[in-house]
Design an enzyme around this catalytic site. Structure first.
Site, PDB file in Angstrom:
ATOM      1  NE  ARG A  16      -2.292  -1.574   3.355  1.00 31.77           N
ATOM      2  CZ  ARG A  16      -2.730  -1.562   4.606  1.00 31.77           C
ATOM      3  NH1 ARG A  16      -3.887  -0.988   4.883  1.00 31.77           N
ATOM      4  NH2 ARG A  16      -2.025  -2.116   5.576  1.00 31.77           N
ATOM      5  CG  ASN A  34      -4.372  -4.371   2.837  1.00 30.82           C
ATOM      6  OD1 ASN A  34      -3.894  -4.362   1.712  1.00 30.82           O
ATOM      7  ND2 ASN A  34      -3.642  -4.535   3.930  1.00 30.82           N
TER       8      ASN A  34
END
EC number: 6.2.-.-
Length: 767
Positions: A16, A34
């Site tokens: 990320r 996520n």
């Protein structure tokens, strides 16, 4: 705007923050987060093709992108953000990332006096550290790992929340203020030291010939110096008479002083950091570590604690073997104090999933996995199937495979499920863990071995009743063949399946098989095999291979005069007259075609090994003395017997009869015995026997494969034998036939579940 759904290893690996930095560099707006199903969702306002290209090219080193799905969505954004992880979704495929060796940046900080994590044994970042071993549930966030038991200090919290920091959302982030640490105990459970001082003291104690249990990633090891007298004492403590131990080397330079390192270097230094089986430079070196072997299993340090130990040790090599008794799982908790050791270097981070070191061997330049575990697991492998399934594997070297959403997920190495502890504390827990992680609320099929007495087979019978699934038993050697076919997406192939023990369709012990597999037609054919022989005393013959040698010689000659000189190797109360009587009356014997047992007999004949104390010992020691040579042409006969077997056989069945090619072996063994008695070099004879078996089985396979236009697949534990492996390829080259071996999973029984699950691709649940 464009929504990208990314599948692969994309959680717990710095994905990320990488996406965030990439998007910012491209001036994009949107978000990344996520999802609760193991995927990452990315929304961007433009340039999806360029973004995906750069994402694949520049991704974090331990991440993996399997698929990217793109769709257009309605969304407005003024900047690019990292959003909070979504709730875990029911019925969604998701995985924690694998455990990873310390990265270069963390290693620099570990020995940087100005760094606040200087000499801290749990230093990590998004590119390294414990992952699968500490995972409890998904999504893979800190609160869902055992690190949640260590609240972050202010400095760690700032790093964790700073998107530009290397430790942004590193779930294993910790420091001396807030994280786990080491403690040193003696055998009385008295605390002697803590933190770095505990590691320093442990290092000095190892140098002083003490035995220390060291808790690491995934479980405990036992460490000691490699001096023969010390290692022999460890063997007594662990009841491992001859089984080779793994060692850990200080660094690559020291490792190259003792072993031959070529292509293996990349594996040794990879983030997986497996044990790699290497050729010793001096066969007599490290004798007690690997008795009578010309190879040694070596790994490099992979955790901060390992580097700190070596920093304070004089020794350049130490034994670093799994802390367990024979057949049992490695310890992960205070149960380790059951072992009779001097000291225990313990950390207070709970291990939720035990995971052993992976083991790799290069065979004729090809990487083969012997034990698939730490660093490899978990990992998803695509298989097009509309069903959910669970494959429970073999009895020894067990692993479990799960199939969901057209993806196979293999468990870590589990081991010997005949052992009570391994079966109850490891096998069952691993099954439950993955079922929970994968949200496998419904299962269509459960696969198990054909052997009715395996714990896994009996467990399967109860499991299908409990979950209302269909049970399918798959013969051991067909599963070996299908493990390669699964890797290579083959529908039809000729398999050479060679190992020590596998329950055959006819109730005998198979292990030297040439098999035709046509999965589209649902056709299993045993087209060739080794000449069968009798195992005197059943399992006892597997432990004492002189019984097999007697069987081969007596069956061919009708007497045992050639074996008179071997009587001194018999156990107390054993004699050849007893063996003769059992053979004549066909009592306490079982038929076998096992290549592994055949190699064991050769090991006894050449006075290499007369007792198997660990799996594969006689054959491994035979390979260690063997000289690669070309054999005489194989003697191949035929037999009309069971040849075609139903795919969905239930226990023992009668195959439809047909002509089966048989590689004759008894004459060869008698000739080799006579030559050995006349003084011929045993290494030459050993190499010739191995090559004869390989070329004979390959001859049968390649004749059939050439005629049908099929590839050959080679699998089973004997496939790791360098000489055997080379001669199969040599024979295939003569015929112009393509050979495939296992690369993704283990060729031995650790890969059986991967072969079993492949049948899911060809099942019709309505049948």
């Amino acid at each position: 705007m464009y929504k990208l759904t990314v599948k692969g290893v994309v959680q717990g690996v710095g994905f990320r923050p990488f996406v965030y930095r990439l998007a910012k560099s491209m001036g994009l707006k949107g978000y990344v987060r996520n999802m609760g199903n193991g995927t990452v969702e990315i929304v961007i306002d433009r340039n999806p093709e360029l973004f995906i290209e750069r994402m694949k090219d520049e991704k974090p080193p331990i991440s993996r992108i399997d698929e990217v799905f793109v769709e257009t969505v309605e969304f407005e954004a003024e900047d690019f953000l990292i959003l909070r992880s979504a709730e875990k979704k029911a019925d969604a495929l998701s995985l924690p990332p694998p455990d990873v060796a310390i990265c270069g940046k963390c290693l620099e900080e570990l020995f940087d006096e100005s760094d606040r994590r200087y000499l801290y044994s749990f230093i990590s970042c998004t590119d390294c550290g414990a992952r699968f071993s500490v995972a409890i549930t998904l999504p893979y966030d800190r609160e869902n790992t055992t690190f949640s038991e260590f609240p972050l200090c202010e400095e760690c919290r700032n790093e964790y929340e700073n998107v530009m920091d290397r430790r942004y959302y590193a779930q294993s982030i910790a420091c001396p203020k807030c994280g786990p640490d080491y403690l040193l105990f003696n055998h009385k459970k008295e605390r002697l030291a803590e933190g770095y001082e505990a590691i320093k003291m442990a290092a000095r104690l190892i140098d002083s010939s003490h035995f220390i249990a060291v808790k690491g990633i995934g479980g405990y090891h036992i460490a000691c110096i490699t001096d023969d007298d010390v290692v022999f004492e460890l063997r007594k403590k662990l009841r491992r008479e001859q089984q080779p131990f793994a060692i850990m080397a200080r660094n690559m330079e020291k490792l190259k002083e003792i072993a031959v390192v070529n292509a293996e270097a990349n594996e040794l230094e990879s983030y997986i950091r497996p044990i790699v089986v290497l050729k010793k430079k001096n066969r007599d070196a490290f004798y007690a570590v690997a008795p009578e072997l010309d190879t040694i299993g070596v790994m490099l340090p992979y955790s901060p604690a390992h580097y700190l130990l070596f920093e304070n040790m004089k020794a350049d090599f130490i034994v670093m073997t799994s802390a367990n008794l024979p057949g049992e799982p490695m310890f992960i908790d205070d149960g380790v104090f059951e072992l009779d050791l001097d000291y225990y270097l313990v950390h207070n981070l709970r291990i939720n999933n035990r995971i052993d070191d992976s083991v790799i061997k290069f065979v004729n330049g090809r990487r083969m996995i012997i034990r698939k575990s730490r660093g490899f697991i978990p990992h998803a492998f695509r298989l097009e199937s509309r069903y959910n399934g669970v494959a429970l594997g073999a009895e020894l070297y067990n692993s479990i495979c799960f199939l969901k959403d057209s993806m196979i997920i293999q468990s870590q190495y589990i081991g010997n499920t005949a052992d009570f502890r391994t079966f109850n504390e490891f096998f069952k827990k691993s099954l439950n863990f993955f079922q929970n992680f994968l949200s496998m609320d419904s299962v269509d099929f459960v696969f198990c071995d054909l052997h009715p007495l395996y714990n896994t087979s009996q467990f399967a019978e109860k499991l299908v009743e409990k979950i209302n699934a269909r049970l399918i038993r798959i013969q051991h050697h067909f599963a070996h063949g299908m493990s390669v076919m699964n890797e290579k997406s083959l529908d039809r192939a000729v398999a050479i399946s060679v190992d020590g023990v596998g329950y055959g369709y006819d109730g005998t012990i198979w292990g030297g098989e040439v098999i035709y597999i046509d999965l589209e037609e649902g056709r299993f054919e045993r087209i060739g095999r080794l000449e069968d022989f009798r195992l005197i005393g059943g399992d006892l013959a597997g432990e004492y291979p002189l019984r097999i040698l007697f069987s081969l010689v007596y069956d061919y000659l009708g007497d045992y005069d050639l074996l008179r000189g071997y009587e001194k190797y018999l156990r107390e109360n054993e004699n050849f007259e007893l063996f003769e009587s059992l053979m004549d009356r066909n009592l306490s014997t079982i038929l076998s075609t096992s290549t592994g047992r055949m190699l064991d007999a050769a090991s006894a004949m050449l006075e290499v090994c007369f007792r198997r104390t660990y799996e594969g010992e006689p054959a491994m020691k035979l390979e260690a003395i063997a000289v690669d040579t070309d054999p005489d042409g194989p003697e191949i006969g035929g037999s009309r017997e069971g040849r075609v077997y139903p795919v969905f056989a239930d226990r023992v069945v009668d195959g439809r009869k047909g002509e089966v090619s048989v590689l004759k072996t008894k004459r060869k063994f008698v000739e080799c015995l006579e030559r050995y008695a006349d003084g011929e070099d045993r290494g030459v004879i050993a190499g010739e026997i191995i090559a004869y078996l390989a070329e004979g089985l390959a001859e049968i396979a390649c004749r059939f494969a050439e005629r049908k236009g099929l590839p050959v697949v080679l699998s089973g534990g004997v496939a790791y034998n360098t000489i055997f492996n080379r001669h199969v390829y040599k024979k295939a080259e003569e015929y112009g036939v393509k050979v495939h071996i296992n690369e993704y999973t283990a060729a031995g029984d650790n890969g059986i579940s991967f072969g079993q699950i492949y049948l899911s691709k060809y099942l019709d649940v309505e049948k």
